[in-house]
Design an enzyme around this catalytic site. Structure first.
Site, PDB file in Angstrom:
ATOM      1  N   SER A 161       0.854  -1.184   0.000  1.00  0.00           N
ATOM      2  CA  SER A 161       0.000   0.000   0.000  1.00  0.00           C
ATOM      3  C   SER A 161       0.888   1.232   0.000  1.00  0.00           C
ATOM      4  CB  SER A 161      -0.900   0.003   1.244  1.00  0.00           C
ATOM      5  OG  SER A 161      -1.540   1.248   1.423  1.00  0.00           O
ATOM      6  N   TYR A 209      -2.129  -0.782  10.797  1.00  0.00           N
ATOM      7  CA  TYR A 209      -2.137  -1.033   9.346  1.00  0.00           C
ATOM      8  C   TYR A 209      -0.851  -0.509   8.711  1.00  0.00           C
ATOM      9  CZ  TYR A 209      -3.818  -1.286   4.543  1.00  0.00           C
ATOM     10  OH  TYR A 209      -3.961  -1.583   3.200  1.00  0.00           O
TER      11      TYR A 209
END
Length: 330
Positions: A186, A199
């Site tokens: 990501s 995350y």
């Protein structure tokens, strides 16, 4: 200087895409989102699919879509293989498509589950040539409100699972000096934001693992094993529903369409590109974060509205959790 020039020339000249036809491609988190789209793209290129997901039903739904593509390919090949006279008077024929898709219910956050399922794949399908580490989860809580179990879960699925799957399938790749390992990370593995500490940490870990692995393969002179790191900006899969940047900036940085994101990633994979950030503006943000002092980065984040972009998402998740608890009488 010459290395920079060669790298720039390689970026400007689009290389030819390699073939994955007949190769075993394993995708984790294949039941939905990007994993499902990756499966469909590889199926269209006649790869033999192995789909892993913790959700058996959604995984089978993806498999059904893959089988539909295989049937279409088989029909096309059958039509092309029909006896006909070519320009030189010889008959032209192509073998029909005989591809299959295999599904396995696997929790990649559990090491022993990964190893046992990998052993089944080797026995029932064969050795994996393309490994796409795509599975991912998000807790959606501020750090001090996030249960420890969810933090551990995020780290296990988003980061540790890459270690287990790679350890399971890399040995044969090394032996054959052939394979491709794809890490779907990501943009939050390159730069962070507030409210999603677990995350970001998991994606930073996945990026670090991928980069170190790539260096190890280079040091071992295993040039037949390729690696691709995929770092997309916010993808409109619903995973981060509610995430918002400054409204004046949103038209220039809208959430990515999943189909676009996967097509860009597939182009990178099939041309052995080491890394792909989408959109390309993410390269600039990463570069700026690397050279600017922290306070300047904070100012840039505030200008973009990226400093608290996850807060609406976290609020929605909290509201949904409270509604479910009230519904269940908890």
């Amino acid at each position: 200087l010459w290395a920079f020039v060669l790298a720039a020339a390689k970026w400007l000249v689009r290389p030819k895409e390699k073939s994955v036809a007949g190769q075993v491609c394993l995708i984790t988190g294949a039941g939905s989102g990007l994993g499902r789209l990756f499966a469909l793209e590889f199926a269209r290129r006649r790869a033999l699919l192995v789909l892993w997901d913790i959700n058996t039903q959604s995984n089978e739904e993806t498999a059904g879509m893959v089988r539909h593509i295989y049937r279409e390919l088989a029909g096309e090949e059958a039509a092309e293989a029909a006896p006909g006279v070519a320009g030189d008077g010889e008959k032209d024929a192509r073998p029909q498509c005989s591809l299959q898709v295999y599904t396995y219910t696997c929790d990649v956050g559990k090491r022993e589950n990964v190893y046992s399922t990998a052993e089944r794949v080797r026995k029932e399908v064969g050795e994996v040539s393309v490994l796409v580490n795509n599975a991912g989860v998000v807790s959606g809580h501020h750090l001090l409100e996030c249960p420890d179990e969810l933090i551990e879960r995020t780290m296990m699925v988003n980061c540790h699972a890459h270690f287990w799957t790679t350890k399971a399938f890399l040995p044969k790749m090394l032996e054959m000096n052939h394979g491709h390992i794809v890490t779907v990370a990501s943009s939050l593995g390159l730069f962070s934001t507030a409210g999603v500490e677990d995350y970001c940490a998991s994606k930073f870990g996945a990026v670090g693992f991928h980069e170190s692995l790539s260096h190890e393969l280079k040091a071992a002179e295993k040039d037949g094993i390729k690696t691709t790191l995929v770092c997309p900006y916010l993808v409109d899969t619903g995973m981060f529903r509610g995430c918002r940047i400054r409204k004046e900036i949103e038209p220039f940085l809208p959430p990515l369409k999943p189909e676009y994101c996967v097509k860009q990633a597939m182009r990178a994979i099939l041309t052995d590109q080491p890394m792909i950030c989408t959109p390309r503006l993410m390269y600039m943000v990463t570069f700026m974060k690397s050279i600017l002092p922290f306070e300047a980065v904070v100012c840039m984040y505030r200008f973009l509205g990226a400093d608290k972009c996850m807060y609406p998402f976290i609020a929605q998740r909290k509201q949904a959790t409270n509604n479910n608890e009230a519904k269940n009488g908890i």
